[in-house]
Scaffold this motif. Structure first.
Motif, PDB file in Angstrom:
ATOM      1  N   PHE A  39      -7.986 -12.654  13.024  1.00  0.00           N
ATOM      2  CA  PHE A  39      -7.263 -11.217  13.640  1.00  0.00           C
ATOM      3  C   PHE A  39      -6.961 -11.309  15.140  1.00  0.00           C
ATOM      4  CE2 PHE A  39      -9.840  -9.232   9.979  1.00  0.00           C
ATOM      5  CZ  PHE A  39      -8.832  -9.692   9.004  1.00  0.00           C
ATOM      6  N   ALA A  40      -5.630 -10.853  15.302  1.00  0.00           N
ATOM      7  CA  ALA A  40      -5.271 -10.704  16.763  1.00  0.00           C
ATOM      8  C   ALA A  40      -5.868  -9.694  17.690  1.00  0.00           C
ATOM      9  CB  ALA A  40      -3.722 -10.356  16.559  1.00  0.00           C
ATOM     10  N   ASN A  41      -5.713  -9.883  18.935  1.00  0.00           N
ATOM     11  CA  ASN A  41      -6.117  -8.948  19.973  1.00  0.00           C
ATOM     12  C   ASN A  41      -5.393  -7.728  19.584  1.00  0.00           C
ATOM     13  OD1 ASN A  41      -5.977  -7.491  22.406  1.00  0.00           O
ATOM     14  ND2 ASN A  41      -6.847  -9.257  23.391  1.00  0.00           N
ATOM     15  N   PRO A  42      -6.363  -6.614  19.515  1.00  0.00           N
ATOM     16  CA  PRO A  42      -5.668  -5.459  19.130  1.00  0.00           C
ATOM     17  C   PRO A  42      -4.938  -4.817  20.237  1.00  0.00           C
ATOM     18  CG  PRO A  42      -7.801  -5.397  18.753  1.00  0.00           C
ATOM     19  CD  PRO A  42      -7.736  -6.693  19.419  1.00  0.00           C
ATOM     20  N   ALA A  59      13.877 -10.148  24.723  1.00  0.00           N
ATOM     21  CA  ALA A  59      13.727  -9.138  26.097  1.00  0.00           C
ATOM     22  C   ALA A  59      12.160  -8.888  26.108  1.00  0.00           C
ATOM     23  CB  ALA A  59      14.659  -8.030  25.506  1.00  0.00           C
ATOM     24  N   VAL A  60      11.460  -8.734  25.294  1.00  0.00           N
ATOM     25  CA  VAL A  60       9.991  -8.205  25.303  1.00  0.00           C
ATOM     26  C   VAL A  60       9.176  -9.482  25.971  1.00  0.00           C
ATOM     27  CG1 VAL A  60       7.850  -7.498  24.190  1.00  0.00           C
ATOM     28  CG2 VAL A  60      10.253  -6.586  23.678  1.00  0.00           C
ATOM     29  N   GLY A  61       9.466 -10.544  25.602  1.00  0.00           N
ATOM     30  CA  GLY A  61       8.390 -11.686  26.030  1.00  0.00           C
ATOM     31  C   GLY A  61       7.964 -11.631  27.784  1.00  0.00           C
ATOM     32  N   SER A  62       8.898 -11.328  28.650  1.00  0.00           N
ATOM     33  CA  SER A  62       8.553 -11.501  29.879  1.00  0.00           C
ATOM     34  C   SER A  62       7.770 -10.246  30.460  1.00  0.00           C
ATOM     35  CB  SER A  62       9.740 -11.518  31.072  1.00  0.00           C
ATOM     36  OG  SER A  62      10.566 -10.535  30.607  1.00  0.00           O
ATOM     37  N   TYR A  63       8.102  -8.924  29.799  1.00  0.00           N
ATOM     38  CA  TYR A  63       7.526  -7.773  29.936  1.00  0.00           C
ATOM     39  C   TYR A  63       6.010  -8.002  29.638  1.00  0.00           C
ATOM     40  CZ  TYR A  63      11.725  -5.458  31.505  1.00  0.00           C
ATOM     41  OH  TYR A  63      12.874  -5.234  32.360  1.00  0.00           O
ATOM     42  N   PHE A  64       5.818  -8.316  28.444  1.00  0.00           N
ATOM     43  CA  PHE A  64       4.710  -8.360  27.834  1.00  0.00           C
ATOM     44  C   PHE A  64       3.412  -9.250  28.664  1.00  0.00           C
ATOM     45  CE2 PHE A  64       1.381 -10.673  25.209  1.00  0.00           C
ATOM     46  CZ  PHE A  64       0.724  -9.754  24.589  1.00  0.00           C
ATOM     47  N   GLN A  65       4.095 -10.460  29.116  1.00  0.00           N
ATOM     48  CA  GLN A  65       3.467 -11.292  30.052  1.00  0.00           C
ATOM     49  C   GLN A  65       2.950 -10.571  31.147  1.00  0.00           C
ATOM     50  OE1 GLN A  65       2.065 -13.774  29.078  1.00  0.00           O
ATOM     51  NE2 GLN A  65       3.591 -15.144  27.769  1.00  0.00           N
ATOM     52  N   LYS A  66       3.865  -9.795  31.953  1.00  0.00           N
ATOM     53  CA  LYS A  66       3.453  -9.147  33.246  1.00  0.00           C
ATOM     54  C   LYS A  66       2.531  -7.895  32.911  1.00  0.00           C
ATOM     55  CE  LYS A  66       7.162  -6.485  34.378  1.00  0.00           C
ATOM     56  NZ  LYS A  66       8.570  -6.002  34.965  1.00  0.00           N
ATOM     57  N   HIS A  69      -0.896  -9.375  32.301  1.00  0.00           N
ATOM     58  CA  HIS A  69      -1.320  -9.841  33.614  1.00  0.00           C
ATOM     59  C   HIS A  69      -1.878  -8.769  34.417  1.00  0.00           C
ATOM     60  CE1 HIS A  69      -1.863 -12.430  36.952  1.00  0.00           C
ATOM     61  NE2 HIS A  69      -1.030 -11.741  37.880  1.00  0.00           N
ATOM     62  N   ILE A  70      -1.163  -7.674  34.629  1.00  0.00           N
ATOM     63  CA  ILE A  70      -1.357  -6.615  35.499  1.00  0.00           C
ATOM     64  C   ILE A  70      -2.722  -5.655  34.789  1.00  0.00           C
ATOM     65  CG2 ILE A  70      -0.701  -4.626  37.051  1.00  0.00           C
ATOM     66  CD1 ILE A  70       2.047  -5.939  37.124  1.00  0.00           C
ATOM     67  N   TRP A  71      -2.282  -5.296  33.669  1.00  0.00           N
ATOM     68  CA  TRP A  71      -3.399  -4.510  33.048  1.00  0.00           C
ATOM     69  C   TRP A  71      -3.831  -5.249  31.686  1.00  0.00           C
ATOM     70  CZ3 TRP A  71       1.885  -2.370  34.254  1.00  0.00           C
ATOM     71  CH2 TRP A  71       1.861  -1.611  35.485  1.00  0.00           C
ATOM     72  N   PRO A  72      -4.648  -6.018  31.673  1.00  0.00           N
ATOM     73  CA  PRO A  72      -5.172  -6.729  30.561  1.00  0.00           C
ATOM     74  C   PRO A  72      -5.870  -5.999  29.534  1.00  0.00           C
ATOM     75  CG  PRO A  72      -6.556  -7.060  32.370  1.00  0.00           C
ATOM     76  CD  PRO A  72      -5.656  -6.142  32.876  1.00  0.00           C
ATOM     77  N   PHE A  74      -6.809  -1.785  27.300  1.00  0.00           N
ATOM     78  CA  PHE A  74      -6.501  -0.399  27.530  1.00  0.00           C
ATOM     79  C   PHE A  74      -7.070   0.377  28.524  1.00  0.00           C
ATOM     80  CE2 PHE A  74      -6.333  -1.191  22.721  1.00  0.00           C
ATOM     81  CZ  PHE A  74      -5.237  -0.689  22.486  1.00  0.00           C
ATOM     82  N   ALA A  75      -8.565   0.000  28.915  1.00  0.00           N
ATOM     83  CA  ALA A  75      -9.031   0.516  30.238  1.00  0.00           C
ATOM     84  C   ALA A  75      -7.997   0.389  31.557  1.00  0.00           C
ATOM     85  CB  ALA A  75     -10.588   0.176  30.584  1.00  0.00           C
ATOM     86  N   ALA A  76      -7.726  -0.625  31.734  1.00  0.00           N
ATOM     87  CA  ALA A  76      -6.725  -1.258  32.744  1.00  0.00           C
ATOM     88  C   ALA A  76      -5.760  -0.268  32.925  1.00  0.00           C
ATOM     89  CB  ALA A  76      -6.760  -2.636  32.921  1.00  0.00           C
ATOM     90  N   LEU A  77      -5.021  -0.350  31.739  1.00  0.00           N
ATOM     91  CA  LEU A  77      -3.630   0.629  31.713  1.00  0.00           C
ATOM     92  C   LEU A  77      -4.008   1.810  31.691  1.00  0.00           C
ATOM     93  CD1 LEU A  77      -0.894   0.298  31.364  1.00  0.00           C
ATOM     94  CD2 LEU A  77      -1.152   0.439  28.518  1.00  0.00           C
ATOM     95  N   ALA A  78      -5.112   2.341  31.448  1.00  0.00           N
ATOM     96  CA  ALA A  78      -5.208   3.891  31.244  1.00  0.00           C
ATOM     97  C   ALA A  78      -5.450   4.525  32.755  1.00  0.00           C
ATOM     98  CB  ALA A  78      -6.455   4.364  30.323  1.00  0.00           C
ATOM     99  N   ALA A  79      -6.035   3.384  33.474  1.00  0.00           N
ATOM    100  CA  ALA A  79      -6.417   3.951  34.703  1.00  0.00           C
ATOM    101  C   ALA A  79      -5.206   3.497  35.897  1.00  0.00           C
ATOM    102  CB  ALA A  79      -7.432   3.093  35.483  1.00  0.00           C
ATOM    103  N   ALA A  80      -4.108   2.945  35.362  1.00  0.00           N
ATOM    104  CA  ALA A  80      -2.917   2.858  36.141  1.00  0.00           C
ATOM    105  C   ALA A  80      -2.077   3.965  36.584  1.00  0.00           C
ATOM    106  CB  ALA A  80      -1.988   1.614  35.519  1.00  0.00           C
ATOM    107  N   ALA A  81      -1.490   3.905  37.716  1.00  0.00           N
ATOM    108  CA  ALA A  81      -0.504   4.998  38.016  1.00  0.00           C
ATOM    109  C   ALA A  81       0.870   5.108  37.412  1.00  0.00           C
ATOM    110  CB  ALA A  81      -0.062   4.730  39.705  1.00  0.00           C
ATOM    111  N   ASP A  82       1.078   6.201  36.975  1.00  0.00           N
ATOM    112  CA  ASP A  82       2.186   6.285  36.243  1.00  0.00           C
ATOM    113  C   ASP A  82       3.604   5.845  36.874  1.00  0.00           C
ATOM    114  OD1 ASP A  82       0.367   8.357  35.070  1.00  0.00           O
ATOM    115  OD2 ASP A  82       1.800   9.523  34.441  1.00  0.00           O
ATOM    116  N   ALA A  83       3.485   6.015  38.182  1.00  0.00           N
ATOM    117  CA  ALA A  83       4.718   5.388  38.684  1.00  0.00           C
ATOM    118  C   ALA A  83       4.762   3.838  38.938  1.00  0.00           C
ATOM    119  CB  ALA A  83       4.784   5.796  40.305  1.00  0.00           C
ATOM    120  N   ASP A  84       3.602   3.212  38.673  1.00  0.00           N
ATOM    121  CA  ASP A  84       3.711   1.689  38.671  1.00  0.00           C
ATOM    122  C   ASP A  84       4.046   1.144  37.257  1.00  0.00           C
ATOM    123  OD1 ASP A  84       2.910   1.799  41.274  1.00  0.00           O
ATOM    124  OD2 ASP A  84       0.600   1.514  40.830  1.00  0.00           O
TER     125      ASP A  84
END
Length: 367
Positions: A39-42, A59-66, A69-72, A74-84
């Motif tokens: 099964f894939a990474n949730p 269109a999505v490929g490069s955004y997904f990679q970015k 890389h920055i927020w690998p 759920f926890a990392a993304l949840a802690a990110a600043a909205d503006a970023d």
């Protein structure tokens, strides 16, 4: 529509043939686990499915990679600043998805211990997760039997069953037909195989019916006109709106604002404008008193529900004067890092390409 009994007769064969084809020819995508590899990474599946809503794989490929890389996680993304996050999303469009992305990541962390719930019913409670996304995650990530229907699947199933009712009225028929051919095992692979088929062989125009693995069961092909499916209700013309954007330059900086937290392009950095919306033209009143000059260029942009034509007005801002309002001076050389939505990137490029050089005391036009 093809006879139901005939469709049921073919249903098992359709799944077997399509899965065999998928095992040999599955697309390689950064968020996908190859057939037979578990099964894939949730997090990857959820992120990609949100990004892919009304957006192409290319269109999505490069955004997904970015993002990964920055927020690998759920926890990392949840802690990110909205503006970023909004800045990283800039250019992908449909910005409500980015806001829901953050909301969802935070709910997953605070209410589910950083793990996605495993049932469609629980997934549907998450911000930004609708029936298609919930079904896709349940099938692809958790191996549940779920009926997954996106635009590609709609096209494949409409042709398989020769569903003549126009979209969107035919959606219940298409879902029922998809349900009838979805296998109990490998539902996730089956869903991805259907998506691959729609994205490749079963294309909008000139489908490759002669090499299609399920051509033997396709009623649209038997009738000799698969391209007429799915039928669609003619779309109403989009309203045309007009407005203005304002380029305020002080030295090597331009004035950017933060848009309101609700509404179109909410929370994004942008050039000031005259409050055009999907329903109203702009009022043509500049954001501050100044010696404004309108450029001999316009910018056009198409949103989901309306088209927009923008004038561009420019002015120089004296170094010692108070700021034009609430906003920030942004370095011209770093505008690509401001995360401007596409419509404002177009306006920025038009202003700079028009040959305007704005200094602290006057506007100098290159001839």
């Amino acid at each position: 529509m093809a006879d139901v009994q005939q469709s049921e007769y073919y249903s098992g064969d359709i799944a077997r043939q399509l899965l065999a084809h998928y095992d040999a020819h599955a697309r390689t995508l950064p968020w996908r686990t190859p057939p037979g590899a578990g099964f894939a990474n949730p997090y990857h599946v959820w992120l990609s499915e949100i990004m892919l809503q009304q957006t192409t794989v290319a269109a999505v490929g490069s955004y997904f990679q970015k993002f990964t890389h920055i927020w690998p996680s759920f926890a990392a993304l949840a802690a990110a600043a909205d503006a970023d996050v909004m800045a990283a999303w800039a250019g992908l469009g449909y910005y409500a998805r980015a806001r829901n992305l953050l909301k969802c990541a935070r709910v997953v962390v605070t209410e589910h211990g950083g793990r996605l719930p495993e049932t469609e019913a629980e997934l549907l409670k998450l911000p930004g997760v609708g029936p298609y996304t919930a079904a896709a995650i349940a099938a692809i990530v958790f191996g549940q039997r779920a009926v997954v229907v996106d635009a590609n699947v709609e096209r494949v199933v409409s042709r398989l069953f020769a569903i003549s009712t126009p979209l969107p009225q035919s959606k219940p028929q298409i879902r029922a037909a998809t349900d009838s051919i979805t296998p109990d095992r490998r539902a996730g692979d089956f869903a991805q195989a259907m998506m691959d088929l729609g994205a490749g062989m079963c294309s909008v125009r000139a489908p490759s019916c002669l090499v299609c693995p399920v051509a033997f069961a396709c009623e649209g092909m038997r009738l000799g006109n698969p391209e007429v499916y799915p039928a669609k209700t003619p779309k109403a013309a989009k309203p045309q709106r007009t407005g203005s954007v304002y380029w305020i330059q002080r030295g090597n900086h331009v004035w950017l604002i933060r848009r309101a937290d609700k509404g179109l392009l909410a929370g994004m950095r942008a050039l000031p404008d005259d409050q055009w919306t999907a329903r109203l033209d702009g009022h043509s009143t500049p954001p501050a008193p100044a010696a404004w000059r309108r450029l001999p260029v316009q910018v056009s942009h198409v949103f989901t529900h309306f088209s927009l034509l923008l004038d561009i007005a420019v002015t120089a801002w004296p170094a010692g004067a108070a700021d034009p309002g609430e906003g920030e001076w942004w370095p011209l050389k770093s505008l690509d890092k401001a995360g401007l939505p596409t419509v404002f990137r177009k306006a920025t490029e038009a202003a700079m390409n028009a040959g305007e050089r704005i200094c602290a005391c006057k506007i100098v036009v290159r001839r």
